[in-house]
Design a protein around this motif. Structure first.
Motif, PDB file in Angstrom:
ATOM      1  N   GLY B  23       0.789  -1.226   0.000  1.00 56.65           N
ATOM      2  CA  GLY B  23       0.000   0.000   0.000  1.00 56.65           C
ATOM      3  C   GLY B  23       0.822   1.277   0.000  1.00 56.65           C
ATOM      4  N   CYS B  25       1.493   3.397  -2.496  1.00 60.83           N
ATOM      5  CA  CYS B  25       1.037   4.548  -3.289  1.00 60.83           C
ATOM      6  C   CYS B  25       0.233   5.517  -2.444  1.00 60.83           C
ATOM      7  CB  CYS B  25       0.176   4.094  -4.465  1.00 60.83           C
ATOM      8  SG  CYS B  25       0.985   2.887  -5.476  1.00 60.83           S
ATOM      9  N   ILE B  72     -11.214  -9.300  -6.270  1.00 58.86           N
ATOM     10  CA  ILE B  72     -11.212  -7.919  -6.762  1.00 58.86           C
ATOM     11  C   ILE B  72     -12.637  -7.395  -6.893  1.00 58.86           C
ATOM     12  CG2 ILE B  72     -10.712  -6.487  -8.780  1.00 58.86           C
ATOM     13  CD1 ILE B  72      -8.085  -7.755  -9.025  1.00 58.86           C
ATOM     14  N   VAL B  73     -13.560  -8.271  -7.345  1.00 61.47           N
ATOM     15  CA  VAL B  73     -14.943  -7.806  -7.492  1.00 61.47           C
ATOM     16  C   VAL B  73     -15.540  -7.474  -6.134  1.00 61.47           C
ATOM     17  CG1 VAL B  73     -17.243  -8.438  -8.240  1.00 61.47           C
ATOM     18  CG2 VAL B  73     -15.280  -9.008  -9.652  1.00 61.47           C
ATOM     19  N   ALA B  76     -13.940  -4.233  -5.015  1.00 66.00           N
ATOM     20  CA  ALA B  76     -14.425  -3.093  -5.803  1.00 66.00           C
ATOM     21  C   ALA B  76     -15.836  -2.703  -5.386  1.00 66.00           C
ATOM     22  CB  ALA B  76     -14.377  -3.416  -7.291  1.00 66.00           C
ATOM     23  N   VAL B  79     -15.504  -0.718  -2.212  1.00 61.97           N
ATOM     24  CA  VAL B  79     -14.881   0.584  -2.479  1.00 61.97           C
ATOM     25  C   VAL B  79     -15.900   1.539  -3.083  1.00 61.97           C
ATOM     26  CG1 VAL B  79     -13.165   1.779  -3.870  1.00 61.97           C
ATOM     27  CG2 VAL B  79     -12.547  -0.295  -2.690  1.00 61.97           C
ATOM     28  N   PHE B 100      -7.712   8.817  -5.295  1.00 59.23           N
ATOM     29  CA  PHE B 100      -7.167   7.769  -4.432  1.00 59.23           C
ATOM     30  C   PHE B 100      -8.237   6.981  -3.692  1.00 59.23           C
ATOM     31  CE2 PHE B 100      -3.325   9.996  -5.358  1.00 59.23           C
ATOM     32  CZ  PHE B 100      -2.453   8.948  -5.531  1.00 59.23           C
ATOM     33  N   PRO B 102     -11.250   5.694  -5.252  1.00 63.07           N
ATOM     34  CA  PRO B 102     -11.473   4.503  -6.093  1.00 63.07           C
ATOM     35  C   PRO B 102     -10.227   3.634  -6.224  1.00 63.07           C
ATOM     36  CG  PRO B 102     -11.676   6.536  -7.375  1.00 63.07           C
ATOM     37  CD  PRO B 102     -11.652   6.921  -5.945  1.00 63.07           C
ATOM     38  N   LEU B 103      -9.059   4.215  -6.081  1.00 64.18           N
ATOM     39  CA  LEU B 103      -7.835   3.416  -6.226  1.00 64.18           C
ATOM     40  C   LEU B 103      -7.582   2.506  -5.030  1.00 64.18           C
ATOM     41  CD1 LEU B 103      -5.241   5.704  -8.002  1.00 64.18           C
ATOM     42  CD2 LEU B 103      -6.405   3.722  -8.874  1.00 64.18           C
ATOM     43  N   VAL B 105      -9.202   0.071  -4.522  1.00 55.92           N
ATOM     44  CA  VAL B 105      -9.399  -1.256  -5.125  1.00 55.92           C
ATOM     45  C   VAL B 105      -8.065  -1.959  -5.342  1.00 55.92           C
ATOM     46  CG1 VAL B 105     -10.305  -2.508  -7.094  1.00 55.92           C
ATOM     47  CG2 VAL B 105     -11.382  -0.400  -6.396  1.00 55.92           C
ATOM     48  N   VAL B 106      -7.083  -1.219  -5.844  1.00 54.06           N
ATOM     49  CA  VAL B 106      -5.804  -1.840  -6.155  1.00 54.06           C
ATOM     50  C   VAL B 106      -4.774  -1.599  -5.057  1.00 54.06           C
ATOM     51  CG1 VAL B 106      -5.980  -2.032  -8.628  1.00 54.06           C
ATOM     52  CG2 VAL B 106      -5.303   0.124  -7.643  1.00 54.06           C
ATOM     53  N   CYS B 108      -2.615  -2.775  -2.398  1.00 59.68           N
ATOM     54  CA  CYS B 108      -2.178  -4.168  -2.211  1.00 59.68           C
ATOM     55  C   CYS B 108      -2.483  -4.689  -0.818  1.00 59.68           C
ATOM     56  CB  CYS B 108      -0.700  -4.359  -2.498  1.00 59.68           C
ATOM     57  SG  CYS B 108       0.112  -3.005  -3.277  1.00 59.68           S
ATOM     58  N   LEU B 111      -5.956  -6.667  -1.070  1.00 61.31           N
ATOM     59  CA  LEU B 111      -5.830  -7.910  -1.835  1.00 61.31           C
ATOM     60  C   LEU B 111      -4.854  -8.862  -1.143  1.00 61.31           C
ATOM     61  CD1 LEU B 111      -7.059  -9.000  -4.429  1.00 61.31           C
ATOM     62  CD2 LEU B 111      -4.992  -8.331  -5.611  1.00 61.31           C
TER      63      LEU B 111
END
Lengths: 194, 214
Positions: B23, B25, B72-73, B76, B79, B100, B102-103, B105-106, B108, B111
């Motif tokens: 995480g 970012c 991921i679904v 998402a 989120v 940031f 919506p981001l 979702v990615v 780490c 996940l």
């Protein structure tokens, strides 16, 4: 839209608003896959390719979502597009260019969780870019990522051999290094295209 | 594994940012004011806990080959809920965190915990793991924010304290802004601060290990 506006977008994406050094998108793979120049360049190339495709596809997906009044599904739809694109690129490379496929190896599926890819799709919508602008932003954003990861890998290959204080070994010194590169990139911040 | 151990893992020994290095970012990007850090931390904490719960419930149903896509679904979905809720009730936060949200979702962390913890453990444990890892993440964000805000602009609690409403509040001035290290509030400062924090963590953990060995 004119050539100058496209040029301004490109210049911003590569230098002044570099995805990594000023927007902090895609920092995880940037730090994770930058120990060697070859793999770093391979990763940068693959990310550029996926970013270009993702901005093109997501542009149309967004049009469909807007037409159906389903804008709130943006995040879910985009991440699915990105995930399936990465899967598709993986299958395509495996069949068509197996050498590149083996060179990229495990990094390919990792592109799905690269926030630069989802980020470029979301930023395209936020900035109201048309189709050509979106694709140009995707490609040049990817090139900016490539430039950043290449520079960083080149520096990192050297710092591996130098002595660092024990507590700073490994990740911390990498972060400090990228901080210094980011400082250098700040020098571009006044750049403008008329 | 008991609850106290799990708590300490989330906070220190397996801290998502400082030890697992996940995480990055969002940690680097949004830690410019106390308000942003707290908001982002709480948003991730909520999403992480909910997604851990759902994924641990579904872990026996999801086929192994498509598990990442399923995770991921689920993530998402949550989120999107949080994004819409923030837009409706805390628009100032939604504005200042921008893309940031919506981001997440990615991110780490989410996940990563889904893959390494929630898909292998039961409901209660996974929920606790989400809460503790979320707290660990939030605390790191807050430390980064306080550090960057204080040394960079000479204030504390920007966006939250000092009157002027949520998001617009100037924060409590501790020393005049022009004496601060302005570079810390710029992107560069994010890299430097996080590097120093991780180094401090490595130093502390190595010291604790040495003490234990004695």
């Amino acid at each position: 839209m004119s050539i100058t506006s496209l040029l301004a977008i490109s210049l911003g994406a590569i230098l002044t608003n570099n995805f990594i050094f000023s927007q902090f998108l895609g920092v995880c793979p940037f730090l994770g896959v930058s120990k060697k120049i070859d793999t770093a360049v391979g990763m940068g190339g693959a990310v550029t390719f996926v970013m270009a495709l993702a901005s093109a596809f997501c542009f149309f997906i967004n049009k469909v979502l807007v037409a159906l009044n389903l804008e709130f599904m943006q995040t879910v739809a985009f991440i699915l597009v990105v995930a399936s694109l990465v899967q598709f690129v993986e299958m395509f490379l495996k069949k068509a260019i197996p050498t590149l496929y083996t060179a990229l190896g495990v990094y390919l599926p990792l592109i799905t969780t690269n926030c630069a890819v989802l980020g470029v799709a979301l930023l395209n919508v936020q900035n109201n870019y048309n189709f050509i602008e979106s694709v140009v932003y995707g490609i040049t954003g990817g090139l900016g990522f490539l430039l950043a990861i290449f520079l960083f890998a080149a520096v990192r290959e050297q710092t591996e051999f130098s002595e660092t204080p024990k507590a700073f070994e490994g990740f911390p010194i990498a972060l400090i290094t990228s901080g210094l590169i980011a400082l250098a990139f700040m020098g571009f911040s006044g750049l403008k295209v008329w | 594994m008991n609850t106290k151990r799990q708590f300490m893992d989330g906070l220190i020994h397996q801290n998502p940012v400082l030890v697992q290095l996940l995480g990055m970012c969002s940690t680097l990007a949004i830690t410019t004011s106390f308000f942003n850090g707290l908001g982002m931390g709480v948003a991730v904490l909520i999403i992480l806990t909910l997604s851990n719960i759902i994924i641990s419930l579904l872990r026996k149903i999801i086929p192994d080959e498509v598990r990442i896509a399923c995770f991921i679904v689920v993530i998402a979905g949550f989120v999107t809920c949080v994004d819409l809720l923030l837009k409706a009730f805390v628009p100032a936060l939604s504005e200042s965190l921008g893309v940031f949200i919506p981001l997440i979702v990615v991110n780490c962390i989410i996940l990563g915990r889904a893959e390494s913890f929630a898909s292998k453990n039961g409901l209660g444990r996974s929920a606790l793991d989400g809460i503790f890892q979320g707290i660990g993440y939030t605390i790191v964000l807050i430390i980064m924010c306080v550090f960057r805000e204080f040394l960079g602009a000479g204030k504390f609690g920007g966006g939250l304290l000092g009157g002027g409403g949520l998001g617009a509040a100037p924060g409590i001035a501790i020393f005049p802004e022009e004496y601060g290290l302005a570079v810390l509030t710029l992107p560069v400062g994010g890299f430097l601060t996080l590097g120093v924090l991780i180094a401090a963590m490595q130093w502390g953990l190595a010291k604790a290990k040495k003490k234990e060995a004695k």
